[in-house]
Scaffold this motif. Structure first.
Motif, mmCIF file in Angstrom:
data_model
loop_
_atom_site.group_PDB
_atom_site.id
_atom_site.type_symbol
_atom_site.label_atom_id
_atom_site.label_comp_id
_atom_site.label_asym_id
_atom_site.label_seq_id
_atom_site.Cartn_x
_atom_site.Cartn_y
_atom_site.Cartn_z
ATOM 1 N N SER A 278 -2.012 -6.864 6.066
ATOM 2 C CA SER A 278 -0.808 -6.020 6.236
ATOM 3 C C SER A 278 -0.622 -4.726 5.494
ATOM 4 C CB SER A 278 0.424 -6.908 5.799
ATOM 5 O OG SER A 278 0.595 -7.105 4.659
ATOM 6 N N PRO A 279 -1.321 -4.434 4.364
ATOM 7 C CA PRO A 279 -1.304 -3.347 3.840
ATOM 8 C C PRO A 279 -2.195 -2.080 4.550
ATOM 9 C CG PRO A 279 -2.466 -4.656 2.208
ATOM 10 C CD PRO A 279 -1.989 -5.392 3.437
ATOM 11 N N GLN B 157 -1.817 -2.171 7.853
ATOM 12 C CA GLN B 157 -1.219 -1.850 9.258
ATOM 13 C C GLN B 157 -0.041 -0.956 9.203
ATOM 14 O OE1 GLN B 157 -0.921 -6.208 9.773
ATOM 15 N NE2 GLN B 157 -2.632 -6.224 11.337
ATOM 16 N N LYS B 158 0.371 -0.522 10.369
ATOM 17 C CA LYS B 158 1.676 -0.081 10.273
ATOM 18 C C LYS B 158 2.814 -0.871 9.916
ATOM 19 C CE LYS B 158 1.647 2.060 14.387
ATOM 20 N NZ LYS B 158 0.593 1.967 15.243
ATOM 21 N N ARG B 159 4.022 -0.209 9.368
ATOM 22 C CA ARG B 159 4.893 -1.410 8.687
ATOM 23 C C ARG B 159 5.539 -2.180 9.734
ATOM 24 N NH1 ARG B 159 6.620 -1.198 3.315
ATOM 25 N NH2 ARG B 159 4.401 -0.697 3.371
ATOM 26 N N PHE B 160 5.735 -1.880 10.774
ATOM 27 C CA PHE B 160 6.468 -2.841 11.777
ATOM 28 C C PHE B 160 5.407 -3.150 12.999
ATOM 29 C CE2 PHE B 160 9.969 -0.333 9.835
ATOM 30 C CZ PHE B 160 10.480 -1.458 9.414
ATOM 31 N N GLY B 161 3.978 -2.967 12.782
ATOM 32 C CA GLY B 161 3.242 -3.543 13.874
ATOM 33 C C GLY B 161 3.107 -5.039 13.677
ATOM 34 N N TYR B 162 3.035 -5.369 15.068
ATOM 35 C CA TYR B 162 2.814 -6.826 15.208
ATOM 36 C C TYR B 162 1.614 -7.306 15.818
ATOM 37 C CZ TYR B 162 7.444 -7.505 14.001
ATOM 38 O OH TYR B 162 8.907 -7.599 13.177
ATOM 39 N N GLU C 279 -2.760 -17.247 10.400
ATOM 40 C CA GLU C 279 -1.647 -16.206 10.223
ATOM 41 C C GLU C 279 -1.573 -16.009 8.675
ATOM 42 O OE1 GLU C 279 1.525 -17.502 13.566
ATOM 43 O OE2 GLU C 279 1.412 -18.995 12.224
ATOM 44 N N TYR D 204 -2.298 -11.990 7.138
ATOM 45 C CA TYR D 204 -1.328 -11.118 6.240
ATOM 46 C C TYR D 204 -1.948 -10.374 5.230
ATOM 47 C CZ TYR D 204 3.189 -13.151 7.785
ATOM 48 O OH TYR D 204 4.283 -13.288 8.684
ATOM 49 N N GLY D 205 -3.153 -10.649 4.925
ATOM 50 C CA GLY D 205 -4.181 -9.900 4.095
ATOM 51 C C GLY D 205 -4.208 -8.445 4.738
#
Ligand SMILES: Nc1ncnc2c1ncn2[C@@H]1O[C@H](COP(=O)(O)OP(=O)(O)OP(=O)(O)O)[C@@H](O)[C@H]1O
Ligand SMILES: [Mg+2]
Lengths: 329, 266
Positions: free
Chosen positions: B102-103, B105-110, B95, B99-100
């Protein structure tokens, strides 16, 4: 290590069951016991009856308000504990209690004829105080430590003003006391209609705060390096927490400990990943307030205790036990 | 080509000042920053990575002022492994490494895209943390945690990777392990690497370019073998030592007994 019966999964299953049980208990239990078949009859037919009055006019709205108040307070506390990186943070820390409290006192003492404005006034007082605290803490960014310090200062100032009012207008204080203690006595559909929209909007928005809350726990530096606007996210989460707690305080008064204890308990049980922590806190907080309110209004007959007092009385020792256990870990 | 260039960076932290630091870090190369404790290495990296705002001067990445980057764009271009180890979130190694992404990905994408998943696996593999992937991060040893954090930075897939003391907490075998990994990343994927190292021998061995700092200034910069000399050690660290090369590996041999007691430059 990964089993179906892990502590985590048990909590995930039991927490919703708890809120359902608490809800039914709140409808059934009281000076008059109304059985489940009788509740069913009341809810499916229109015939006026005593049971109907008790369930529809009294217990149902009060139970629903309890659910929302508990959910909002717990969500607020959960968000704040993350964003402040402090497991002891609660809505009081950002001035919701002192700001909402002072606004409510001013409203009730100076404008008693407008008492129906009380929820709105308390709500506004809470939010404005949070904004003031945040701007006091701002200095090229608002670090959690500065916010907490500004909050402490602001709380003691507002507390002094609040006490001043109560001394000067001591003959009118009586009317304010139940609200300050926090309780759901006499709350009905009017209050439910007032808070339901805010509560639902706030709770829905809180789900957008899950990812940013997790990211902030990676550390400010890591969050920035991952391309997140740390200050902006922190600001919005704090405002959202104030909005949620302000909503709860507006109709329930100064109910404490839910925002502190509930998220804390779930953090100990399941960890601090907000994908679990936030939903569990919401559900658990809702159940706790409904259960505590039912106990507070029915177990001490003929006295009806404000739920805030019961929660504080039970919450404090419970919390101390938790802290002691944690130290031993 | 210069990947990073700083022009007259100034910062006043009270007792410590960066005094008009102008330096450059070559693109697609490994640069090591060395210097005594408190000489400003971390501070300089923080300014380059925009964690700190300088009072004066500018930082350029490929001739673009870092101030011009949008936050997310910047996080796709440059990242850093900070020296501070703050991490409160309880999560698994996989997990954390995720997080690496996350830049990207879409802001609220899970949900993670398959491509993201693949990059996470790659980062876990190349750092050797794949065997801990499903363990909770806070249960790992210091060295294992460090590698997991490196994996997270790698998963960000930036052109430039800054690392502040990537080998602290690691035993000697893992130190070389990490340095080899970084070399591989650099050679295979052309990632520009800038790292702070305290082991001068490793710094010389594993870098193409060396920048030395002293009291908030650049004391020396250049090809490692040219920089690391007896005179340099005296000047920057205030120690008397000889530098020898054995099989291409630099050895620093101190004149025992003459090591200055207050040998810090800060
Ligand atoms: N926020 C701050 N406020 C005041 N002084 C600071 C601050 N941050 C760093 N300093 C000081 O700036 C100097 C340089 O710190 P820096 O962390 O850049 O050193 P460094 O070269 O990375 O040292 P080390 O090798 O120990 O990591 C130190 O003397 C430190 O005390
Ligand atoms: Mg440093």
């Amino acid at each position: 290590m990964i089993t179906i019966f892990s502590k985590k999964n048990l909590v995930i299953v039991l927490t919703p069951l708890f809120v359902i049980a608490a809800g039914f208990y709140a409808l059934i239990h009281g000076s008059v016991t109304v059985t489940i078949p009788e509740i069913w009859t009341v809810l499916t037919t229109d015939a006026p009856s005593v049971h109907r009055t008790i369930i529809v006019d009294l217990r149902l709205p009060r139970m629903l308000i309890g659910l929302l108040v508990g959910a909002c307070l717990a969500a607020s506390g959960a968000l704040l504990q993350g964003v402040m990186k402090n497991p002891l943070a609660d809505p009081g820390i950002i001035g919701v209690t002192s700001g909402g409290g002072l606004a409510a006192i001013v409203c009730m003492i100076l404008l008693p004829e407008y008492s129906y404005l009380l929820p709105a006034t308390a709500f506004a007082g809470a939010l404005i105080t949070t904004l003031i605290i945040y701007s006091l803490a701002w200095d090229r960014g608002a670090s959690p430590v500065k916010i907490i310090l500004a909050g402490v200062a602001m709380n003691s100032l507002l507390g002094a003003v609040m006490n001043g009012f109560m001394v000067v207008y001591s003959e009118r204080v009586q009317a304010v006391l139940p609200w300050l203690a926090g309780g759901l006595n006499g709350r009905s559909w009017y209050h439910l209609e007032f808070i339901a929209p805010y509560a639902i909007i706030g709770l829905l928005l809180s789900f957008f705060a899950i990812k940013p809350s997790n990211i902030l726990l990676l550390g400010d530096d890591s969050a920035k390096l991952l391309g997140h606007h740390v200050e902006l996210q922190r600001f919005f989460i704090i405002i959202l927490a104030a909005f949620l707690a302000g909503t709860a305080v507006s109709v329930a008064g100064l109910v404490g400990f839910v925002g502190l204890v509930v998220p804390h308990v779930f953090r100990l049980l399941t960890g601090n990943d907000y994908r679990l922590l936030l939903p569990l806190s919401i559900v658990g907080g809702a159940g706790l307030v409904v259960l505590a309110d039912t106990i507070a209004r029915s177990w001490f007959d003929p006295v009806e205790l404000p739920v805030g007092i019961l929660l504080a009385a039970l919450g404090a020792p419970f919390f101390l036990i938790l802290l002691r256990k944690r130290r031993m870990l | 080509m210069k990947a990073i260039q700083t022009k007259n960076i100034g910062l006043d932290l009270g007792r410590f000042q960066l005094q008009s630091v102008s330096t450059a870090f070559p693109a697609e190369k490994i640069t090591a920053i060395i210097g005594p404790n408190g000489s400003g290495k971390s501070t300089l990296l923080k300014i380059i990575s925009r964690l700190l705002a300088a009072d004066a001067g500018e930082v350029f990445i490929d001739d673009m002022n870092v101030k011009m980057f949008r936050t997310k764009e910047f996080a796709k271009t440059l990242t850093m492994l900070p020296q501070s180890k703050e991490l409160l979130l309880q999560l698994t190694v996989r997990e954390l490494v995720s997080y690496g992404r996350s830049p990207h990905q879409k802001r609220f994408g899970y949900k993670m895209a398959a491509a993201d998943e693949e990059i996470v696996n790659w980062a876990l593999e190349i750092t050797g943390t794949v065997k801990h992937a499903d363990r909770m991060y806070h249960t790992l040893s210091g060295g294992e945690q460090q590698k997991a954090r490196i994996a997270m930075s790698l998963a960000q897939k930036t052109d430039i990777l800054l690392l502040d003391e990537p080998t602290t907490f690691l035993d000697i075998a893992h130190q070389f392990d990490v340095l080899e990994i970084l070399r591989e990343i650099n050679q295979q994927y052309r990632v520009t690497i800038v790292m702070v190292l305290h082991d001068l021998q490793q710094a010389v061995k594993y870098s193409d370019y060396l920048v030395a700092m002293k009291k908030g200034n650049i004391a020396a910069a250049g090809v490692p073998e040219d920089v690391l000399t007896s005179a340099f050690l005296k000047n920057v660290y205030d120690i008397d030592a000889k530098v020898k090369y054995e099989d291409g590996y630099p050895l620093i041999i101190p004149a025992i007994g003459n090591v200055a007691k207050d040998g810090t430059g800060g």
